[in-house]
Write a protein that holds these residues in place. Structure first.
Motif, PDB file in Angstrom:
ATOM      1  N   SER A 172      20.329  60.526   8.097  1.00  0.00           N
ATOM      2  CA  SER A 172      19.321  60.060   7.129  1.00  0.00           C
ATOM      3  C   SER A 172      18.272  59.151   7.768  1.00  0.00           C
ATOM      4  CB  SER A 172      20.000  59.336   5.966  1.00  0.00           C
ATOM      5  OG  SER A 172      20.574  58.129   6.407  1.00  0.00           O
ATOM      6  N   ASN A 173      18.555  58.615   8.945  1.00  0.00           N
ATOM      7  CA  ASN A 173      17.598  57.739   9.619  1.00  0.00           C
ATOM      8  C   ASN A 173      16.756  58.451  10.680  1.00  0.00           C
ATOM      9  OD1 ASN A 173      18.004  55.100   8.424  1.00  0.00           O
ATOM     10  ND2 ASN A 173      20.083  55.281   9.226  1.00  0.00           N
ATOM     11  N   LEU A 174      16.960  59.756  10.831  1.00  0.00           N
ATOM     12  CA  LEU A 174      16.176  60.512  11.810  1.00  0.00           C
ATOM     13  C   LEU A 174      14.792  60.826  11.261  1.00  0.00           C
ATOM     14  CD1 LEU A 174      18.808  63.149  13.023  1.00  0.00           C
ATOM     15  CD2 LEU A 174      18.058  61.101  14.238  1.00  0.00           C
ATOM     16  N   ASP A 175      13.786  60.862  12.178  1.00  0.00           N
ATOM     17  CA  ASP A 175      12.482  61.348  11.723  1.00  0.00           C
ATOM     18  C   ASP A 175      12.533  62.880  11.750  1.00  0.00           C
ATOM     19  OD1 ASP A 175      10.943  60.382  14.850  1.00  0.00           O
ATOM     20  OD2 ASP A 175      11.790  62.328  14.333  1.00  0.00           O
ATOM     21  N   LYS A 176      11.524  63.523  11.188  1.00  0.00           N
ATOM     22  CA  LYS A 176      11.560  64.974  11.029  1.00  0.00           C
ATOM     23  C   LYS A 176      11.715  65.700  12.365  1.00  0.00           C
ATOM     24  CE  LYS A 176       9.294  68.805   8.836  1.00  0.00           C
ATOM     25  NZ  LYS A 176       8.620  69.215   7.647  1.00  0.00           N
ATOM     26  N   GLU A 177      11.049  65.239  13.407  1.00  0.00           N
ATOM     27  CA  GLU A 177      11.103  65.881  14.723  1.00  0.00           C
ATOM     28  C   GLU A 177      12.531  65.830  15.310  1.00  0.00           C
ATOM     29  OE1 GLU A 177       8.977  64.752  18.771  1.00  0.00           O
ATOM     30  OE2 GLU A 177       7.531  65.142  17.156  1.00  0.00           O
ATOM     31  N   GLU A 178      13.176  64.671  15.188  1.00  0.00           N
ATOM     32  CA  GLU A 178      14.544  64.523  15.698  1.00  0.00           C
ATOM     33  C   GLU A 178      15.519  65.371  14.883  1.00  0.00           C
ATOM     34  OE1 GLU A 178      14.631  60.277  15.244  1.00  0.00           O
ATOM     35  OE2 GLU A 178      14.608  59.978  17.417  1.00  0.00           O
ATOM     36  N   TYR A 179      15.279  65.423  13.575  1.00  0.00           N
ATOM     37  CA  TYR A 179      16.156  66.195  12.697  1.00  0.00           C
ATOM     38  C   TYR A 179      16.104  67.682  13.055  1.00  0.00           C
ATOM     39  CZ  TYR A 179      18.271  68.329   8.632  1.00  0.00           C
ATOM     40  OH  TYR A 179      19.072  69.077   7.816  1.00  0.00           O
TER      41      TYR A 179
END
Length: 186
Positions: free
Chosen positions: A16-23
């Motif tokens: 839930s703390n990842l940004d979209k790119e990391e996700y």
């Protein structure tokens, strides 16, 4: 023993703390595809049942600890040792409580074991030298491990590793009970 629920919660918090790119980079690993086989044990399902039993055992033993005013660290005893069954006896070695694992391991109902000594689990193949050795160790008042041949309700034998811990009252003046952490060994 790590709490599986905590592990799953940690993953949820991390994701839930990842940004979209990391996700996007890890998304394929989070969603099982139909091409991959899934081992449910890897999801920690089995661990959740074990944790539930551990929590239940710990809660009940802590209730006894409070009632009998033991000085022993019950939480570390339960969490840091591997066992299938717990047996709590008074100083005369009469059983006052057994865990659910006791029934699974021996076939005897919990109620049947109450007010008996663990001697009822022994039989012809239980060596007298083992019984005497355990009795001597109990009298020393120190924690110990030993292995004894016990009998299930169906009369089959099994080797039972005992880890017996004398439980002391708060002022450490006397042993009031014994806690046996038991598991079947080969």
């Amino acid at each position: 023993m790590k709490n599986s629920f905590d592990k799953m919660m940690s993953l949820d918090i991390y994701v839930s703390n990842l940004d979209k790119e990391e996700y996007v980079k890890i998304a394929d690993n989070l969603n099982p595809s139909s091409k991959k086989s899934i081992n449910l044990l890897s999801w920690g399902i089995q661990d959740l049942f074990i944790e539930k039993e551990l929590y239940s055992d710990l809660k009940l033993i802590k209730t006894f600890s409070k009632s009998f005013n033991w000085k022993n660290n019950i939480t570390s005893i339960i969490k840091e040792n591997d066992y299938e069954s717990l047996v709590l006896t008074d100083i005369q070695k009469k059983i006052i409580w057994v865990s659910d694992g006791f029934t699974k391991m021996t076939g005897y109902e919990k109620e049947f074991a109450l007010n008996k000594t663990p001697h009822f689990l022994q039989g012809e193949k239980t060596k007298e030298t083992t019984r005497k050795r355990i009795q001597t160790k109990l009298l020393k008042g120190k924690p110990f491990k030993d292995v004894i041949i016990n009998y299930r309700k169906d009369k089959s034998t099994y080797k039972c590793e005992l880890y017996i811990i004398p439980l002391h009252n708060k002022d450490n003046s006397e042993i009031t009970h014994f806690l046996a952490l038991e598991k079947e060994v080969v």
